[in-house]
Design a protein around this motif. Structure first.
Motif, PDB file in Angstrom:
ATOM      1  N   MET A 118      39.303  51.430  67.186  1.00 42.55           N
ATOM      2  CA  MET A 118      39.087  50.318  66.382  1.00 42.55           C
ATOM      3  C   MET A 118      37.779  50.364  65.835  1.00 42.55           C
ATOM      4  N   SER A 119      37.003  51.193  66.254  1.00 45.65           N
ATOM      5  CA  SER A 119      35.365  51.198  65.832  1.00 45.65           C
ATOM      6  C   SER A 119      35.457  51.532  64.499  1.00 45.65           C
ATOM      7  N   THR A 120      36.244  52.522  63.989  1.00 46.42           N
ATOM      8  CA  THR A 120      36.174  53.049  62.585  1.00 46.42           C
ATOM      9  C   THR A 120      36.777  52.084  61.658  1.00 46.42           C
ATOM     10  N   ARG A 141      32.993  39.716  64.704  1.00 49.00           N
ATOM     11  CA  ARG A 141      32.544  41.243  65.366  1.00 49.00           C
ATOM     12  C   ARG A 141      33.487  41.637  66.299  1.00 49.00           C
ATOM     13  N   PRO A 142      33.738  43.191  66.154  1.00 51.86           N
ATOM     14  CA  PRO A 142      34.511  43.836  67.043  1.00 51.86           C
ATOM     15  C   PRO A 142      33.892  43.865  68.313  1.00 51.86           C
ATOM     16  N   VAL A 143      34.673  43.715  69.492  1.00 55.65           N
ATOM     17  CA  VAL A 143      33.982  43.658  70.950  1.00 55.65           C
ATOM     18  C   VAL A 143      35.016  44.529  71.818  1.00 55.65           C
ATOM     19  N   HIS A 144      34.292  45.459  72.726  1.00 50.84           N
ATOM     20  CA  HIS A 144      35.062  45.836  73.732  1.00 50.84           C
ATOM     21  C   HIS A 144      34.637  45.185  75.013  1.00 50.84           C
ATOM     22  N   LEU A 145      35.514  44.552  75.864  1.00 52.32           N
ATOM     23  CA  LEU A 145      35.149  43.903  77.234  1.00 52.32           C
ATOM     24  C   LEU A 145      35.902  44.576  78.356  1.00 52.32           C
ATOM     25  N   VAL A 146      35.183  44.880  79.053  1.00 54.24           N
ATOM     26  CA  VAL A 146      35.772  45.437  80.444  1.00 54.24           C
ATOM     27  C   VAL A 146      36.347  44.606  81.428  1.00 54.24           C
ATOM     28  N   THR A 147      37.463  45.080  82.241  1.00 52.28           N
ATOM     29  CA  THR A 147      38.160  44.239  83.096  1.00 52.28           C
ATOM     30  C   THR A 147      37.061  43.696  84.209  1.00 52.28           C
ATOM     31  N   GLY A 148      37.381  42.502  84.324  1.00 58.97           N
ATOM     32  CA  GLY A 148      36.392  41.578  85.118  1.00 58.97           C
ATOM     33  C   GLY A 148      35.242  40.658  84.436  1.00 58.97           C
ATOM     34  N   HIS A 149      35.176  41.015  83.169  1.00 64.85           N
ATOM     35  CA  HIS A 149      34.309  40.443  82.519  1.00 64.85           C
ATOM     36  C   HIS A 149      34.671  39.061  82.000  1.00 64.85           C
ATOM     37  N   ARG A 150      33.804  38.016  82.501  1.00 64.03           N
ATOM     38  CA  ARG A 150      34.137  36.442  82.489  1.00 64.03           C
ATOM     39  C   ARG A 150      33.819  35.931  80.882  1.00 64.03           C
ATOM     40  N   LEU A 151      34.781  35.766  80.000  1.00 61.31           N
ATOM     41  CA  LEU A 151      34.584  35.249  78.631  1.00 61.31           C
ATOM     42  C   LEU A 151      33.883  33.904  78.850  1.00 61.31           C
ATOM     43  N   ARG A 161      39.878  45.045  73.492  1.00 62.38           N
ATOM     44  CA  ARG A 161      39.473  45.073  72.337  1.00 62.38           C
ATOM     45  C   ARG A 161      39.869  44.011  71.518  1.00 62.38           C
ATOM     46  N   ALA A 162      38.893  43.262  70.735  1.00 61.01           N
ATOM     47  CA  ALA A 162      39.295  42.209  70.157  1.00 61.01           C
ATOM     48  C   ALA A 162      38.075  41.795  69.084  1.00 61.01           C
ATOM     49  N   LEU A 163      38.508  40.983  68.217  1.00 57.73           N
ATOM     50  CA  LEU A 163      37.520  40.317  67.264  1.00 57.73           C
ATOM     51  C   LEU A 163      36.878  39.231  68.206  1.00 57.73           C
ATOM     52  N   GLU A 164      35.700  38.969  68.033  1.00 56.34           N
ATOM     53  CA  GLU A 164      35.042  37.680  68.599  1.00 56.34           C
ATOM     54  C   GLU A 164      34.645  36.932  67.295  1.00 56.34           C
ATOM     55  N   LEU A 165      34.975  35.659  67.332  1.00 59.21           N
ATOM     56  CA  LEU A 165      34.572  34.765  66.173  1.00 59.21           C
ATOM     57  C   LEU A 165      33.554  33.964  66.286  1.00 59.21           C
ATOM     58  N   ASP A 166      32.530  33.525  65.658  1.00 64.38           N
ATOM     59  CA  ASP A 166      31.687  32.541  65.886  1.00 64.38           C
ATOM     60  C   ASP A 166      32.224  31.098  65.387  1.00 64.38           C
ATOM     61  N   ALA A 167      32.636  30.494  66.421  1.00 64.41           N
ATOM     62  CA  ALA A 167      33.340  29.047  66.308  1.00 64.41           C
ATOM     63  C   ALA A 167      32.644  28.137  65.130  1.00 64.41           C
ATOM     64  N   ALA A 168      31.124  27.819  65.274  1.00 66.67           N
ATOM     65  CA  ALA A 168      30.643  26.882  64.379  1.00 66.67           C
ATOM     66  C   ALA A 168      30.797  27.357  63.053  1.00 66.67           C
TER      67      ALA A 168
END
Length: 157
Positions: free
Chosen positions: A1-3, A32-42, A105-112
């Motif tokens: 996903m990073s490329t 922005r692309p993010v990689h979040l590991v198992t157990g991470h609280r969103l 693996r996701a895109l994180e978007l700034d809500a405001a």
């Protein structure tokens, strides 16, 4: 996903893949692309809803705090899902909690910033609001089905 570029990642996500390129270009600077590991609280229930995620791979568990039982998982979202819509409505507080159930693996978007883009472009706002409403309606229907299964009488009475 990073490329891949943020634009490419938006263009690959089912929620927005068929939108015109110009609209995706308006959204891309706020993701922005993010990689979040198992157990991470969103996020925690009632915390500030200041972002949302378009999931490309992995899974997120939505939970609800139940006194005496702790955080109870009420839904699981995977690839192709949007995580979070509380950012759409004031007071912009999460109505549930969410934790990564399988590396994401996701895109994180700034809500405001996305809200500002939607307010500035009525057609884009209308189109995305309809899609977000469809997501909410699908999740409500899935919750209804789970409740029916949970409370169904044994033996099909």
């Amino acid at each position: 996903m990073s490329t891949l570029s943020v634009f490419d990642l938006l263009a690959m996500h089912p929620l927005v893949a068929d939108l015109p390129a110009g609209w995706l270009h308006r959204l891309a600077p706020h993701a922005r692309p993010v990689h979040l590991v198992t157990g991470h609280r969103l996020f925690h229930e009632d915390g500030p809803a200041d972002r949302f995620w378009l999931v490309h791979s992995g899974a997120v568990a939505l939970d609800l705090h139940v006194p005496g039982r702790g955080d109870v998982v009420i839904d699981r979202l995977g690839a192709g899902a949007m995580v979070g819509w509380s950012w759409l409505l004031a007071p912009h507080r999460w109505r549930f909690g969410a934790v990564v159930a399988e590396d994401v693996r996701a895109l994180e978007l700034d809500a405001a910033r996305v809200r500002a883009v939607l307010a500035a472009d009525i057609d884009l706002g209308r189109q995305l609001d309809a899609r977000f409403l469809a997501v909410a309606a699908d999740r409500l229907q899935a919750a209804r089905h789970r409740l029916v299964e949970l409370y169904a009488c044994p033996g099909g009475a």
